[in-house]
Write a protein that holds these residues in place. Sequence first.
Motif, short mmCIF file in Angstrom:
data_model
loop_
_atom_site.label_atom_id
_atom_site.label_comp_id
_atom_site.label_asym_id
_atom_site.label_seq_id
_atom_site.Cartn_x
_atom_site.Cartn_y
_atom_site.Cartn_z
N GLY A 1 0.95 -1.67 0.33
CA GLY A 1 0.32 0.11 0.02
C GLY A 1 1.06 0.93 0.15
N GLN A 2 0.03 2.22 0.09
CA GLN A 2 0.90 4.26 0.28
C GLN A 2 1.80 3.87 1.62
OE1 GLN A 2 -1.99 6.54 -1.61
NE2 GLN A 2 -1.46 5.83 -3.23
N THR A 3 1.03 3.70 2.34
CA THR A 3 1.54 3.44 3.62
C THR A 3 2.51 3.23 3.79
OG1 THR A 3 -0.26 2.57 4.97
CG2 THR A 3 -0.89 4.87 4.05
N SER A 4 3.18 1.69 3.08
CA SER A 4 3.98 0.37 3.84
C SER A 4 5.32 1.23 3.62
CB SER A 4 4.54 0.12 2.61
OG SER A 4 4.73 0.19 0.75
N HIS A 5 5.03 2.54 3.57
CA HIS A 5 6.81 2.97 3.86
C HIS A 5 7.13 3.81 5.10
CE1 HIS A 5 8.69 1.00 0.89
NE2 HIS A 5 7.68 2.48 -0.13
N SER A 6 5.52 3.75 5.86
CA SER A 6 5.52 4.62 7.01
C SER A 6 4.78 3.71 8.29
CB SER A 6 4.64 6.39 6.20
OG SER A 6 4.30 7.12 7.90
N THR A 7 5.47 3.70 9.05
CA THR A 7 4.57 2.44 9.63
C THR A 7 3.71 3.45 10.70
OG1 THR A 7 6.77 1.25 10.43
CG2 THR A 7 4.80 2.05 11.93
N ILE A 8 3.80 4.51 11.01
CA ILE A 8 2.54 5.56 12.02
C ILE A 8 1.62 6.02 10.90
CG2 ILE A 8 2.56 7.57 12.76
CD1 ILE A 8 5.03 8.36 13.47
N ALA A 9 1.94 5.83 9.64
CA ALA A 9 0.53 6.41 8.88
C ALA A 9 -0.32 4.61 8.66
CB ALA A 9 1.14 7.18 7.46
N ILE B 1 -0.13 2.73 10.68
CA ILE B 1 -0.90 1.87 12.25
C ILE B 1 -2.40 3.55 12.29
CG2 ILE B 1 -0.90 3.09 14.39
CD1 ILE B 1 2.05 1.79 14.43
N PHE B 2 -2.10 4.36 11.73
CA PHE B 2 -3.40 5.94 11.69
C PHE B 2 -4.88 5.06 10.67
CE2 PHE B 2 -0.87 8.75 14.27
CZ PHE B 2 -1.64 8.88 14.87
N VAL B 3 -4.16 4.45 9.69
CA VAL B 3 -4.92 4.22 8.71
C VAL B 3 -6.01 2.85 9.38
CG1 VAL B 3 -4.79 3.86 6.41
CG2 VAL B 3 -4.05 5.65 7.30
N THR B 4 -5.47 1.76 9.90
CA THR B 4 -5.66 0.62 9.93
C THR B 4 -6.10 0.24 11.45
OG1 THR B 4 -3.60 -0.42 9.95
CG2 THR B 4 -4.20 -0.72 7.82
N SER B 5 -5.89 1.24 12.14
CA SER B 5 -5.96 1.00 14.15
C SER B 5 -7.32 0.06 14.16
CB SER B 5 -5.38 1.94 14.24
OG SER B 5 -5.96 3.12 14.24
N SER B 6 -8.19 0.89 13.11
CA SER B 6 -9.38 0.45 13.72
C SER B 6 -10.26 -0.71 13.22
CB SER B 6 -10.58 1.62 13.13
OG SER B 6 -10.82 1.52 12.01
N MET B 7 -9.43 -1.25 11.69
CA MET B 7 -9.99 -2.50 11.09
C MET B 7 -8.85 -3.18 11.85
SD MET B 7 -9.46 -1.24 7.30
CE MET B 7 -8.33 -0.10 7.38
N TRP B 8 -8.32 -3.37 12.53
CA TRP B 8 -6.81 -4.36 13.29
C TRP B 8 -7.83 -4.77 14.06
CZ3 TRP B 8 -4.46 -7.96 11.63
CH2 TRP B 8 -2.86 -7.66 11.09
N PHE B 9 -8.86 -3.84 15.60
CA PHE B 9 -9.28 -3.96 16.05
C PHE B 9 -10.72 -4.40 15.47
CE2 PHE B 9 -13.11 -2.39 18.40
CZ PHE B 9 -12.98 -2.81 20.02
N LEU B 10 -11.35 -4.40 14.66
CA LEU B 10 -12.63 -5.10 14.62
C LEU B 10 -11.51 -6.41 14.31
CD1 LEU B 10 -15.05 -5.57 13.43
CD2 LEU B 10 -14.06 -4.78 11.46
N VAL B 11 -10.31 -6.71 13.38
CA VAL B 11 -9.93 -8.56 13.06
C VAL B 11 -9.86 -9.06 14.27
CG1 VAL B 11 -8.37 -9.11 12.17
CG2 VAL B 11 -8.97 -7.34 10.89
N LEU B 12 -9.06 -8.50 15.21
CA LEU B 12 -9.09 -9.08 16.63
C LEU B 12 -9.79 -9.21 17.72
CD1 LEU B 12 -5.83 -6.99 17.39
CD2 LEU B 12 -5.65 -9.22 16.66
#
Length: 375
Positions: A99-107, A109-120
């Motif tokens: 993805g476009q944010t693959s080189h930025s860990t912070i970006a 996390i901000f983009v996918t944190s809610s989706m990771w919460f849904l997954v877990l």
Amino acid sequence: MALPMMMEIGLEKGFGKALSEFIMMNLQLASVFFTFSLGTKTHYYGRMLLHGGAQYRSTGRGFVVFHAKFAENYRLYSRSHFVKGIELMTLLIVYQLFGQTSHSTIAYIFVTSSMWFLVLTWLFAPFLFNPSGFEWAKILDDWSDWNKWISNRGGIGVSPEKSWESWWEIEQEHLKHTGTLGIIFEIILSLRFFIYQYGLVYQLTITNNNKSIVVYLISWLVILVMLVILKIISVGRRRFGANFQLFFRLIKFMIFVSFFAILVVLIVLLHMTIKDILVCFLAFLPTGWGILLIAQACRPLFRVTGLWGSVRALARAYEVIMGMLLFTPITVLSWFPFVSEFQTRMLFNQAFSRGLQISRILGGQKKERAASTKD
């Protein structure tokens, strides 16, 4: 959902009280439970709209004090939560890799944190709210029960609680009674896994940025070879598993050695990387699941052609993989005693304290009644 609740409590009791209620609800994992129960509703609403057959499905609102086995949780939530959670997790991993944010860990996390919460939540909430879910003795019992359930053959009179095959057949009941339009929609939805494969095979470094359709066709050839190998193992287990166990194990050993040799050749000659191996898994495993879904939708056709046994073997293999993905983190966490203690305190501390208070009140009332009777 939390904002209207905070506004209501804030207007009634003050915003300080609303904030404290919000914090306590999150500490008690109310958001986890709500997200999980919402997944249950979403799954069965979608199935009902596609295939009909509406019926009551419990979302789990009772106060549970008994440990539910891993196989029981798997039967209840496999299709409604675990499959969707693993699919979404696969997409998040792909997004992290390419993805476009693959080189930025912070970006990322901000983009996918809610989706990771849904997954877990969808993957592990049943085990988090399961009493004694991280006790080592219970884990061993659950593992033994899971192996017995997944390996038992189904048949007439065999309940879904005793055999995976019986449960698997019941899980497809909605496809037996759906219409032609429902089958068509089921097949169309399953084609998304082939799109995953198409997008990922061109990301392999061994393709040298070759965008030819031949690359995609070769990927299908690899999948076909894997299905043939699975068929050989299935036939070998049926014919040689009982009387010629040594010969059957020799066949499996030769297949493993051949696979390892091919992998070494790809790494040495074509400079295949670890990332390529991961991408292959991310591309081919969803494709196999898509083939399985289409086969289940076209059940009469596969029965006529005699391939239904292979479909069942493929389904069992995927169930084992999903079970291992879920069971491994639970097993690792069960090695640490504080995890089980934290879970017990989280589930029962407040309920037990309230229960003790109620028991004292009831006990006091009984004493007063006894004293008045004596008088």
